[in-house]
Design an enzyme around this catalytic site. Structure first.
Site, PDB file in Angstrom:
ATOM      1  CG  LEU A 274      -2.540  -0.766   1.502  1.00 18.07           C
ATOM      2  CD1 LEU A 274      -3.039  -0.338   2.073  1.00 18.07           C
ATOM      3  CD2 LEU A 274      -3.068  -0.512  -0.066  1.00 18.07           C
ATOM      4  CB  CYS A 284       6.969 -10.270 -11.785  1.00 22.24           C
ATOM      5  SG  CYS A 284       7.940 -11.217 -12.066  1.00 22.24           S
ATOM      6  CE  LYS A 344      12.114  -5.612  -5.931  1.00 26.00           C
ATOM      7  NZ  LYS A 344      11.561  -6.250  -4.428  1.00 26.00           N
TER       8      LYS A 344
END
Ligand code: UDX
Length: 457
Positions: A274, A284, A344
């Site tokens: 979140l 992915c 990331k």
């Protein structure tokens, strides 16, 4: 030379494993098994990769991989080869971990899975494969294992095999691949015959011992579906909070970080996935969401929620551009510094990274772009080439820029303070990953952040 069935049976031992396909999942799985005393053979067609692995060089950067690789080499618990026949002959359990890349229409390309299955069939050399188990770990859309892998194993004039067949989806994340493999939340096993499923559970019992995770045993097609449903759900969670973030931005005083914390305290919702930002990327989520949508289309199902998550994600990088424009006006001729290109933190991977979309959009609007990333610059260069300038440090990236956008939440960016931006031409900062405290910046420079409704503060 074909092996006689006798040889096949004699050579394999209970804890011998072949891993076909030495990408992220294959190498991590291979190393985890070898670290627990299993005898592992890693198979790949890429000779350069094999040579590197034999010398202890990992094909990607990942926590603990190099360390486990050198341990495995010392203890001789792992070997790397392009000889499928040898690998299949010597192994009790054969994992297929080859890639299933996206095609232009969003479906997955299963050529490598097919070719791995064909190689296994050939390697069996007429033996019916009894006592061996083939495990599909590659991410394949529902129906692939029974519709493609099984017929391939049985085809080619080799007669029907009695090779056990199971599906065992992988849920490891880049950056924590080893830790995730050593202690996953759950193990999902899909098998259409009880024996194959039981054999895989037994293997994992030997692997995990007392720390055996919860196991869900189901049929092949459910196991395939679980992987796609899980990734699509997590992707939807991210897009959901990004939608909420986009609304918070328009409401003075609203802050998505507080909203998501408050939501996450509800055990039914949970705090994870979140974190609002500029959208999800990587090898992915984007691929799996596209593939599920493509399969649904073909079966006449409208996946409305997942399609919306996908669309939200496609638009989310534009939020950074809107925020930048709100600070510095038109971007034409402006120098924009992007901090972070990896999809990331903790990885060098730029596949489907938000940074790449952002560069395209910024250039379309006439901006000059300079990028910095602590790890992923060389991979970014392979894709972006001369489209952007590459800086060697945070400081060099933001010096002289008209706007800086934080794209990846690397730790070194979290420590930035307003004074670090003093050499910008226009001191304007967009926090695209909500890693900085707005209160530290708002009075010192032009500042905007995803999901932060600042105007009448
Ligand atoms: C994912 C799945 O988590 C894993 O189970 C599967 O096997 C492979 O795909 P990974 O791609 O390594 O793993 O990355 P993950 O940590 O899940 O993040 C995916 C993307 O979502 C990243 O771009 C990340 O920045 C983004 N993200 C994640 C958010 O924007 N917000 C979040 O709260 C979480």
């Amino acid at each position: 030379m074909r092996n006689s069935s006798k040889t096949v049976e004699l050579l394999a031992t209970d804890n011998s494993i072949a891993i076909i396909g030495l990408g992220y999942v294959g190498v991590s799985t291979a190393l985890c098994f070898s670290s627990r005393g299993f005898s592992v053979i890693g198979v790949d067609v890429d000779r350069e990769k094999l040579t590197g692995l034999r010398k202890g060089r990992s094909p990607f950067s990942e926590d603990r991989v190099t360390e486990l690789l050198s341990e495995a080499r010392e203890k001789h618990t792992i070997e790397f080869t392009d000889d499928f026949e040898l690998a299949v002959r010597k192994s009790d359990t054969i994992f297929i971990t080859v890639g299933t890349p996206s095609t232009r229409n969003g479906s997955i390309d299963i050529a490598q899975v097919k070719s791995a299955a064909r190689s296994v069939r050939r390697a069996l050399g007429g033996h019916d494969g009894r006592n061996k188990l083939l495990v599909v770990k590659s991410t394949v859309v529902p129906g692939t294992t029974n519709g493609v892998v099984r017929p391939t194993l049985n085809g080619g004039g080799g007669g029907r095999t009695n090779l056990g067949l199971a599906v065992n989806p992988e849920f490891l994340r880049e950056g924590s691949a080893i830790a995730d493999t050593l202690s996953p939340d759950r193990i999902v096993i899909g098998a259409d015959d009880g024996e194959s499923g039981e054999r895989l559970v037994a293997l994992y019992r030997r692997f995990y011992g007392e720390r055996m995770p919860e196991v869900l045993m189901t049929n092949v097609v459910n196991a395939e579906m679980i992987k796609y449903a899980s990734n699509s759900f997590l992707a939807t969670k991210v897009s959901f909070i990004n939608d909420i973030a986009n609304m918070c931005e328009k409401i003075p005083g609203a802050d998505v970080k507080v909203v998501s914390r408050g939501m996450g305290l509800d055990g039914r919702i949970g705090r994870r996935f979140l974190d609002a930002g500029l959208g999800y990327g990587g090898s992915c989520f984007p691929k799996d969401v596209r593939a599920l949508l493509a399969v649904a289309d073909r079966s006449g199902t409208e996946l409305r929620v997942i399609r919306a998550a996908h669309q939200t994600n496609a638009l989310q990088p534009l939020v950074a551009i809107a925020l930048a424009r709100s600070l510095v006006g038109s971007l034409r001729g402006k120098r924009v510094a992007l901090l972070g290109v990896a999809f990331k933190p903790g990885t060098r991977d730029v596949r489907d990274a938000v940074s790449l979309k952002l560069v395209r959009e910024l250039r379309k609007r006439g901006a000059e772009v300079v990028v910095f990333d602590p790890e992923a610059l060389s991979n970014a260069k392979k894709i972006l080439g001369g489209a952007v300038a590459y800086a060697k440090s945070i400081e060099a990236c933001i010096r002289g820029a008209d706007c800086c956008i934080i794209v990846t939440e690397w730790d070194s960016f979290r420590r930035l303070l307003p004074e670090d931006f003093s050499k910008m031409r226009t001191k304007a900062l967009v926090d695209g990953r909500r890693i900085l405290d707005p209160n530290l910046f708002l009075n010192k420079m032009k500042f905007a952040a995803v999901g932060y409704g600042k105007s009448s503060r």
